[in-house]
Design a protein around this motif. Structure first.
Motif, PDB file in Angstrom:
ATOM      1  N   ARG A  76       0.850  -1.191   0.000  1.00 23.70           N
ATOM      2  CA  ARG A  76       0.000   0.000   0.000  1.00 23.70           C
ATOM      3  C   ARG A  76       0.887   1.243   0.000  1.00 23.70           C
ATOM      4  O   ARG A  76       1.969   1.241   0.579  1.00 23.70           O
ATOM      5  CB  ARG A  76      -0.900   0.022   1.242  1.00 23.70           C
ATOM      6  CG  ARG A  76      -2.022  -0.995   1.214  1.00 23.70           C
ATOM      7  CD  ARG A  76      -2.827  -0.942   2.487  1.00 23.70           C
ATOM      8  NE  ARG A  76      -3.955  -1.871   2.461  1.00 23.70           N
ATOM      9  CZ  ARG A  76      -4.690  -2.168   3.519  1.00 23.70           C
ATOM     10  NH1 ARG A  76      -4.418  -1.607   4.685  1.00 23.70           N
ATOM     11  NH2 ARG A  76      -5.693  -3.021   3.410  1.00 23.70           N
ATOM     12  N   THR A 133      -3.111   4.451  -2.277  1.00 21.17           N
ATOM     13  CA  THR A 133      -2.736   3.406  -3.240  1.00 21.17           C
ATOM     14  C   THR A 133      -3.463   3.584  -4.564  1.00 21.17           C
ATOM     15  O   THR A 133      -2.838   3.524  -5.641  1.00 21.17           O
ATOM     16  CB  THR A 133      -3.047   2.025  -2.655  1.00 21.17           C
ATOM     17  OG1 THR A 133      -2.340   1.867  -1.419  1.00 21.17           O
ATOM     18  CG2 THR A 133      -2.625   0.925  -3.624  1.00 21.17           C
ATOM     19  N   ASP A 134      -4.789   3.821  -4.531  1.00 15.79           N
ATOM     20  CA  ASP A 134      -5.534   3.984  -5.785  1.00 15.79           C
ATOM     21  C   ASP A 134      -5.021   5.176  -6.576  1.00 15.79           C
ATOM     22  O   ASP A 134      -4.844   5.111  -7.801  1.00 15.79           O
ATOM     23  CB  ASP A 134      -7.020   4.148  -5.490  1.00 15.79           C
ATOM     24  CG  ASP A 134      -7.622   2.857  -4.932  1.00 15.79           C
ATOM     25  OD1 ASP A 134      -6.991   1.789  -5.106  1.00 15.79           O
ATOM     26  OD2 ASP A 134      -8.709   2.932  -4.324  1.00 15.79           O
ATOM     27  N   GLN A 135      -4.806   6.294  -5.845  1.00 13.87           N
ATOM     28  CA  GLN A 135      -4.290   7.489  -6.519  1.00 13.87           C
ATOM     29  C   GLN A 135      -2.905   7.227  -7.090  1.00 13.87           C
ATOM     30  O   GLN A 135      -2.580   7.619  -8.213  1.00 13.87           O
ATOM     31  CB  GLN A 135      -4.248   8.653  -5.525  1.00 13.87           C
ATOM     32  CG  GLN A 135      -3.661   9.937  -6.111  1.00 13.87           C
ATOM     33  CD  GLN A 135      -3.569  11.045  -5.067  1.00 13.87           C
ATOM     34  OE1 GLN A 135      -4.192  10.965  -4.011  1.00 13.87           O
ATOM     35  NE2 GLN A 135      -2.779  12.048  -5.366  1.00 13.87           N
ATOM     36  N   ASP A 138      -1.648   4.340  -7.909  1.00 15.51           N
ATOM     37  CA  ASP A 138      -1.748   3.430  -9.041  1.00 15.51           C
ATOM     38  C   ASP A 138      -2.113   4.182 -10.316  1.00 15.51           C
ATOM     39  O   ASP A 138      -1.581   3.904 -11.397  1.00 15.51           O
ATOM     40  CB  ASP A 138      -2.783   2.345  -8.760  1.00 15.51           C
ATOM     41  CG  ASP A 138      -2.274   1.325  -7.746  1.00 15.51           C
ATOM     42  OD1 ASP A 138      -1.042   1.312  -7.498  1.00 15.51           O
ATOM     43  OD2 ASP A 138      -3.093   0.548  -7.213  1.00 15.51           O
TER      44      ASP A 138
END
Length: 732
Positions: free
Chosen positions: A130, A157-159, A161
């Motif tokens: 993460r 993590t999403d950002q 990625d």
């Protein structure tokens, strides 16, 4: 390992002696309300952080205890039971690649009693990774040392990625990409940009673009970038960056709140290919223009002199064209500079001055004369100005070539059928350098075409001279009777070979009468001239072998002779016989007998300026060579002394844009203006005004002026010329 400060005895985290942070003073009358407000504010903050997925931490830098809320414990893959509340538990979850960097950032915040911010990776027990973004602030004690570090962290993590996906796209792009912040510092450089810019991202990130690439300052790069930032609008533009990059680029720049994003392609190869294609097209266009100029005229020397203006600037920065004379002996062969040009208008007078003086200043060992005498090109690839000065005598030319400062020179001989007929000198400045192989090949082709054109012109000139000599041999000088002045003119058509079928003649018959002849055999070639010569000889023989043979009788006999001798041609002819008996001499008149075989009628100019066309205009007997049995007629007129009679061929009055009636009207108008001039001058003016030296057809004319017989022959009429058998006219 992080060095923690020690806690001062008796002091809480707020810096207030003996009271921990959050503990209210029970003796304070506003305490309960303050606690309520504070709790409400804390509740709202906790709810906001929970909604945003933000966890908090509290690190006691004196005891070393690290407290996390439930969100943060979960984020790091612990449970309430497994988290040991120490910095070691934090470090155990940090990615090994980030441990030293994050530890250094924490130590810096503690040492400086400042803020902490970091982005790092967390390795979970299951192997997942993460990305976490954390921020914190140190709280100091009374002595200024950091005692506590409070902060928050959240999962990005999403950002991250998404950013990584963008980064992977940028890295995979074959085009260069970099981004700049508001201070013009590099914030991202992709792999393609590293290759194109010949700089690594480690060298560029954080650096100011204008300092790393100083040649961009004041160029299209800076102007376009600043315009994009100021206007907020994207820009697209091509630009060149000098060495060490030495390349052409197509750029697109998008402004954003963070700064400027730049996407660019290295189009140097394409640009150079395009330049090569354009140069190739220019060379082909040049060859076409040279061919058109050289083949469009027989005045080849004049066309070649203009050659310099065609080859500059396609092949060279400036040029000089030289012609030579085969008739001149020696190594120099009468070389003379006839044309020059410079791409810079301001330097053209300088080139003109140099061309004016350089031939006389050149030594026999010069590059020009070497090319002339060997028939091979001579090239100087560098320091040409100094090299040329070495073969020039001291003086003006020596000084002028120094000011012009060529870096390279090529001298090409203009060859035609194994002969050098001229030279083409091409000069380049240091900025342009030497001629490329393609340019040199094109220059050689230009020189070959120019040389062949000059040699063709030489051969044409010889042919013209021969033709004119042949034509003049047919057109002999007229006789000059006592009181009759005869003037003749012949002008070949400009598009013909200076020889044709038009002719004039003037001679005396045995009885002393003067006979003028004008004629036109169809054609403008040697065959027409040969036929004309036959007809002229036959007519002369017939007219001079029969006493008092009149014009109609001569034409009838000529037509019969043509049939008998099988002279297969068509011709027009007009004959005028001027005769005078004693009575007519006493009355100061002369009789003219006129007969026409399809020819234009004579024109008479009286001394008072009256111009008259004899006979019925537009009506004449049949052409010669059609019917030998046709009836020939005569017109007889009586002329006063002082009259001028003009016989001419249709080339004098014929035009492509008008008919013969208009032409005859123009002739009458001109004669009305110049008819009183001396006869030689009158004939010159008539030819000049009607054909301006460039007739569409051959022009022949013969004019006679009958001077008064009661006075001596005028001086302007020239000396008398009579055959010995013709008696001298009685004096006045």
């Amino acid at each position: 390992m992080i060095r923690l400060p020690t806690r001062a005895p008796g002091h809480g985290w707020s810096g207030r002696p003996g009271r921990p942070v959050g503990e209210a003073d029970v003796d304070d009358p506003v305490g309960p309300r303050f606690v309520d407000d504070r709790d409400a504010e804390r509740l709202r903050a906790e709810m906001a952080m929970a909604a945003a997925g933000i966890g908090t931490f509290d690190w006691d830098l004196v005891t070393g205890r690290l407290d996390w809320d439930d969100r943060l414990i979960e984020l790091f893959g612990y449970s309430v039971d497994t988290f040991d509340h120490s910095i070691v538990g934090f470090n155990d979850r940090l990615h090994p690649g980030d441990l030293d960097r994050v530890t250094a950032a924490l130590q810096t915040a503690i040492d400086s009693c400042g803020d902490f911010a970091s982005l790092y990776r967390v390795l979970l027990p299951g192997g997942d990774t993460r990305w976490v973004s954390a921020r914190g602030r140190t709280l100091p004690g009374p002595d200024g040392r950091a005692l506590r570090l409070l902060g928050a962290a959240y999962d990005v993590t999403d950002q991250r990625d998404a950013e990584l996906r963008v980064t992977r796209v940028l890295e995979a792009m074959p085009a260069g990409f970099y981004s700049l912040d508001r201070d013009w510092r590099f914030t991202h450089v992709n792999a393609a940009a590293e290759q194109i810019l010949l700089r690594s991202r480690d060298e560029l990130l954080g650096q100011v673009i204008w300092e790393e690439f100083p040649a961009a300052v004041g160029s299209a790069f800076e102007e376009s970038y600043r315009r994009a930032v100021e206007t907020g609008a994207p820009v697209m533009f091509p630009a060149y960056y000098p060495p060490p990059l030495d390349g052409w680029y197509e750029l697109r720049a998008w402004p954003s709140p963070e700064g400027l994003s730049v996407y660019f392609l290295d189009v140097t190869a394409r640009y150079r290919e395009q330049q090569q294609a354009e140069r190739a097209a220019a060379r082909l266009e040049l060859l076409a223009a040279v061919t058109e100029q050289l083949t469009g005229t027989m005045e080849a020397e004049q066309a070649v002199a203009l050659l310099a203006q065609l080859v500059v600037p396609t092949l060279a920065d400036w040029c000089i064209v030289t012609l030579v004379d085969d008739g001149q002996p020696g190594a120099r062969r009468g070389a003379r500079d006839v044309g020059w040009w410079h791409r810079d208008e301001a330097l053209r007078p300088l080139v003109e001055d140099y061309a004016r003086v350089r031939i006389d200043a050149l030594r026999d060992s010069s590059f020009l004369y070497r090319a002339l005498n060997t028939g091979r090109p001579v090239a100087i690839e560098r320091d040409a100005a100094a090299a040329v000065q070495g073969v020039l005598t001291p003086g003006e030319a020596h000084e002028l070539i120094g000011r012009l400062g060529p870096e390279s020179i090529v001298v090409l001989p203009l060859r035609g059928r194994g002969r050098t007929v001229g030279l083409l000198s091409l000069f380049n400045t240091p900025e342009r350098g030497t001629l490329t192989a393609e340019d040199l090949a094109t220059a050689g082709e230009v020189a070959s075409r120019a040389g062949l054109a000059l040699d063709n012109a030489r051969l044409y000139g010889q042919q013209v001279a021969l033709a004119e000599q042949l034509q003049r041999s047919f057109l002999t000088a007229p006789p000059e009777p006592d009181h009759a002045e005869i003037v003749v003119r012949y002008l070949p058509a400009t598009e013909a070979a200076a020889i044709g079928g038009d002719w004039y003649d003037a001679f005396l018959q045995p009885d002393g009468a003067t006979m003028l002849v004008i004629g036109d055999v169809a054609g403008h070639d040697i065959a027409a001239a040969a036929s004309m010569g036959q007809l002229r000889g036959l007519l002369r023989g017939i007219a001079t072998s029969h006493d008092e043979a009149g014009p109609a009788d001569v034409l009838r006999r000529l037509d019969a002779s043509m049939e008998l001798l099988q002279v297969d041609t068509l011709a027009t002819a007009g004959i005028a016989r001027f005769e005078q008996d004693a009575d007519q001499r006493e009355r100061a008149v002369t009789r003219m007998r006129w007969s026409s075989a399809g020819h234009l009628p004579p024109v008479v100019v009286d001394p008072d300026g009256t111009v008259t066309v004899l006979g019925q205009w537009g009506r004449a007997d049949l052409l010669l060579g059609v019917d030998p049995h046709t009836t020939r007629t005569e017109t007889v007129v009586t002329l006063d002394r002082g009259v001028t009679v003009l016989l001419f061929t249709d080339g004098l009055i014929e035009r492509r844009d008008s008919d013969l009636d208009d032409g005859m009207a123009r002739l009458q108008a001109v004669l009305g203006e110049v008819g009183s001039r001396p006869l030689q001058e009158m004939c010159d003016l008539v030819v000049e005004r009607l054909v301006d030296g460039r007739p569409d057809d051959d022009v022949a004319l013969v004019a006679v002026r009958l001077h008064r017989q009661d006075r001596p022959r005028p001086v302007e009429a020239g000396p008398r010329r009579l055959p010995p058998s013709i008696p001298v006219e009685p004096g006045p």
